[in-house]
Scaffold this motif. Structure first.
Motif, PDB file in Angstrom:
ATOM      1  N   ALA A   1       0.837  -1.207   0.000  1.00  0.00           N
ATOM      2  CA  ALA A   1       0.000   0.000   0.000  1.00  0.00           C
ATOM      3  C   ALA A   1       0.871   1.256   0.000  1.00  0.00           C
ATOM      4  O   ALA A   1       0.554   2.252  -0.669  1.00  0.00           O
ATOM      5  N   LEU A   2       1.984   1.211   0.743  1.00  0.00           N
ATOM      6  CA  LEU A   2       2.895   2.364   0.796  1.00  0.00           C
ATOM      7  C   LEU A   2       3.520   2.627  -0.569  1.00  0.00           C
ATOM      8  O   LEU A   2       3.603   3.780  -1.012  1.00  0.00           O
ATOM      9  N   THR A   3       3.966   1.568  -1.245  1.00  0.00           N
ATOM     10  CA  THR A   3       4.598   1.764  -2.555  1.00  0.00           C
ATOM     11  C   THR A   3       3.598   2.327  -3.569  1.00  0.00           C
ATOM     12  O   THR A   3       3.966   3.140  -4.427  1.00  0.00           O
ATOM     13  N   ILE A   4       2.334   1.903  -3.456  1.00  0.00           N
ATOM     14  CA  ILE A   4       1.304   2.451  -4.352  1.00  0.00           C
ATOM     15  C   ILE A   4       1.029   3.908  -4.011  1.00  0.00           C
ATOM     16  O   ILE A   4       0.942   4.768  -4.892  1.00  0.00           O
ATOM     17  N   GLY A   5       0.905   4.209  -2.700  1.00  0.00           N
ATOM     18  CA  GLY A   5       0.641   5.579  -2.268  1.00  0.00           C
ATOM     19  C   GLY A   5       1.753   6.538  -2.638  1.00  0.00           C
ATOM     20  O   GLY A   5       1.491   7.724  -2.943  1.00  0.00           O
ATOM     21  N   MET A   6       3.005   6.071  -2.623  1.00  0.00           N
ATOM     22  CA  MET A   6       4.145   6.920  -2.966  1.00  0.00           C
ATOM     23  C   MET A   6       4.369   7.003  -4.471  1.00  0.00           C
ATOM     24  O   MET A   6       5.245   7.747  -4.927  1.00  0.00           O
ATOM     25  N   GLY A   7       3.578   6.261  -5.224  1.00  0.00           N
ATOM     26  CA  GLY A   7       3.715   6.307  -6.674  1.00  0.00           C
ATOM     27  C   GLY A   7       4.843   5.453  -7.220  1.00  0.00           C
ATOM     28  O   GLY A   7       5.188   5.556  -8.404  1.00  0.00           O
ATOM     29  N   TRP A   8       5.433   4.584  -6.387  1.00  0.00           N
ATOM     30  CA  TRP A   8       6.533   3.726  -6.844  1.00  0.00           C
ATOM     31  C   TRP A   8       6.019   2.541  -7.643  1.00  0.00           C
ATOM     32  O   TRP A   8       6.697   2.047  -8.535  1.00  0.00           O
ATOM     33  N   THR A   9       4.821   2.064  -7.287  1.00  0.00           N
ATOM     34  CA  THR A   9       4.197   0.966  -8.022  1.00  0.00           C
ATOM     35  C   THR A   9       2.732   1.327  -8.274  1.00  0.00           C
ATOM     36  O   THR A   9       2.219   2.311  -7.721  1.00  0.00           O
ATOM     37  N   GLU A  10       2.080   0.534  -9.101  1.00  0.00           N
ATOM     38  CA  GLU A  10       0.665   0.742  -9.396  1.00  0.00           C
ATOM     39  C   GLU A  10      -0.118  -0.522  -9.093  1.00  0.00           C
ATOM     40  O   GLU A  10       0.397  -1.634  -9.257  1.00  0.00           O
ATOM     41  N   LEU A  11      -1.352  -0.333  -8.666  1.00  0.00           N
ATOM     42  CA  LEU A  11      -2.221  -1.485  -8.441  1.00  0.00           C
ATOM     43  C   LEU A  11      -2.553  -2.102  -9.789  1.00  0.00           C
ATOM     44  O   LEU A  11      -3.021  -1.411 -10.698  1.00  0.00           O
ATOM     45  N   PRO A  12      -2.289  -3.383  -9.977  1.00  0.00           N
ATOM     46  CA  PRO A  12      -2.564  -3.991 -11.289  1.00  0.00           C
ATOM     47  C   PRO A  12      -4.059  -4.047 -11.575  1.00  0.00           C
ATOM     48  O   PRO A  12      -4.889  -4.062 -10.669  1.00  0.00           O
ATOM     49  N   SER A  13      -4.384  -4.075 -12.850  1.00  0.00           N
ATOM     50  CA  SER A  13      -5.781  -4.171 -13.254  1.00  0.00           C
ATOM     51  C   SER A  13      -6.275  -5.597 -13.066  1.00  0.00           C
ATOM     52  O   SER A  13      -5.485  -6.542 -12.911  1.00  0.00           O
ATOM     53  N   VAL A  14      -7.588  -5.738 -13.074  1.00  0.00           N
ATOM     54  CA  VAL A  14      -8.178  -7.072 -12.963  1.00  0.00           C
ATOM     55  C   VAL A  14      -7.710  -7.946 -14.120  1.00  0.00           C
ATOM     56  O   VAL A  14      -7.429  -9.136 -13.949  1.00  0.00           O
ATOM     57  N   ALA A  15      -7.608  -7.343 -15.304  1.00  0.00           N
ATOM     58  CA  ALA A  15      -7.161  -8.101 -16.481  1.00  0.00           C
ATOM     59  C   ALA A  15      -5.739  -8.628 -16.287  1.00  0.00           C
ATOM     60  O   ALA A  15      -5.432  -9.760 -16.679  1.00  0.00           O
ATOM     61  N   GLN A  16      -4.865  -7.807 -15.691  1.00  0.00           N
ATOM     62  CA  GLN A  16      -3.491  -8.256 -15.443  1.00  0.00           C
ATOM     63  C   GLN A  16      -3.463  -9.435 -14.470  1.00  0.00           C
ATOM     64  O   GLN A  16      -2.742 -10.408 -14.680  1.00  0.00           O
ATOM     65  N   VAL A  17      -4.241  -9.320 -13.404  1.00  0.00           N
ATOM     66  CA  VAL A  17      -4.283 -10.396 -12.408  1.00  0.00           C
ATOM     67  C   VAL A  17      -4.820 -11.681 -13.031  1.00  0.00           C
ATOM     68  O   VAL A  17      -4.256 -12.767 -12.834  1.00  0.00           O
ATOM     69  N   LEU A  18      -5.899 -11.557 -13.819  1.00  0.00           N
ATOM     70  CA  LEU A  18      -6.500 -12.750 -14.436  1.00  0.00           C
ATOM     71  C   LEU A  18      -5.586 -13.360 -15.480  1.00  0.00           C
ATOM     72  O   LEU A  18      -5.653 -14.576 -15.732  1.00  0.00           O
ATOM     73  N   SER A  19      -4.705 -12.551 -16.076  1.00  0.00           N
ATOM     74  CA  SER A  19      -3.802 -13.092 -17.100  1.00  0.00           C
ATOM     75  C   SER A  19      -2.770 -14.049 -16.515  1.00  0.00           C
ATOM     76  O   SER A  19      -2.164 -14.835 -17.240  1.00  0.00           O
ATOM     77  N   VAL A  20      -2.575 -13.963 -15.197  1.00  0.00           N
ATOM     78  CA  VAL A  20      -1.619 -14.877 -14.533  1.00  0.00           C
ATOM     79  C   VAL A  20      -2.331 -15.646 -13.416  1.00  0.00           C
ATOM     80  O   VAL A  20      -1.727 -15.995 -12.403  1.00  0.00           O
TER      81      VAL A  20
END
Length: 307
Positions: A205-224
């Motif tokens: 959550a911290l890395t997403i809040g700081m803009g270092w990473t992004e929450l993946p889309s549902v499509a990305q999660v379902l692709s793996v």
């Protein structure tokens, strides 16, 4: 002497653990381009811990979920072990090769011996120290291919260093047993994994809040989705249960000896997928595995003499 029934059960449980963990690094390496290390680590344990809690409740009852005044040490070791191991190893794997990571992880046994020496003053035997030196030398051959400058320039050494730090984090976690006397291995695993999982989610959550990473889309999660199912069911749940039960039936030394098959499986998978290896990489891996096997056999010999 291990009874035949116990021997067969132990081999079956350890076989399950080895098969569960053997493909871990090759699969993770090919999942990381889709899911970043922070999300992958937190997601697999967010689901896996729910399964573990259900198993602990079913086996030992609801009372086993009570920390009994040991929440602080459980949190310290859980965060160090589960956060440190997962985040550093997955992050490092993004920069290095699966077979490198598997060989480095094999160093956890000698690193544990050194940690016990430093923390408790129990100096390993000279033969063990020699095996540790040989194993470290083998790892250096694998990760540098005999040319440290080339390894630094290619970026692989940075990934290898992160994996090594992750392995050290797990070595620190293995020293937790003295703080949880009276707890079964399953209970200790689950109650330390709970704060560890909370830590993984908080860091993600911290890395997403700081803009270092992004929450993946549902499509990305379902692709793996199949890779995630493998991580959760096999590497988190079945692998750990298989190893713990294998130790119960065969003892820690035999269990660790069999785990040396994991790097062999990783090299085999990578070769099957078209990866080519230099002679020095194969020689270094063989040196690591040979040193660990030799030390295991030596310790077993000492144990039989003392009996």
């Amino acid at each position: 002497m291990v009874a035949r029934a116990s021997l067969l059960q132990g081999l079956a449980w350890l076989g399950l653990a080895i098969l569960s963990w053997g493909a871990l690094f090759p699969v993770a390496k090919r999942t990381l381009p889709v899911l970043d290390p922070f999300f992958l680590a937190s997601f697999r344990y967010a689901i896996g811990i729910l399964i573990f809690i259900a198993i602990l409740w079913a086996v030992e009852g609801r009372r086993a979920l009570d920390f009994g005044g040991r929440l602080l040490p459980a949190a310290v070791y859980g965060v160090a072990g589960f956060c440190g191991f997962n985040l550093l190893v997955w992050w490092g794997l993004a920069y290095t090769r699966p077979e490198h990571a598997s060989v480095i992880m094999a160093l956890q046994t000698p690193m544990t011996a050194l940690a016990v020496w430093m923390l408790r003053g129990l100096r390993p035997a000279r033969f063990t120290l020699g095996c540790i030196g040989a194993a470290i030398g083998g790892v250096l051959l694998v990760v540098t291919k005999g040319n440290p400058l080339q390894a630094i320039g290619g970026g692989s050494l940075w990934g290898d260093l992160l994996v090594l730090l992750g392995a050290l984090s797990w070595v620190a976690y293995t020293q937790a047993g003295a703080h949880f006397a009276g707890w079964s291995p399953l209970r200790m695993t689950v109650l330390t994994a709970i704060p560890g999982t909370v830590g993984l989610i908080a860091i993600n959550a911290l890395t997403i809040g700081m803009g270092w990473t992004e929450l993946p889309s549902v499509a990305q999660v379902l692709s793996v989705k199949w890779q995630l199912a493998y991580f959760i069911i096999f590497t988190v749940v079945l692998g750990v249960l298989g190893f713990n039960n294998g130790v119960k039936h065969l003892g820690a030394l035999n269990a660790v000896l069999m785990l040396n098959l994991v790097p062999v499986i990783v090299f085999g998978i990578e070769a099957w997928l078209g990866r080519s290896f230099s002679a020095i990489e194969i020689g270094g891996a063989a040196l690591v595995i040979g040193a660990l096997v030799a030390n295991n056999l030596y310790l077993r010999h000492l144990g039989r003499q003392a009996a």
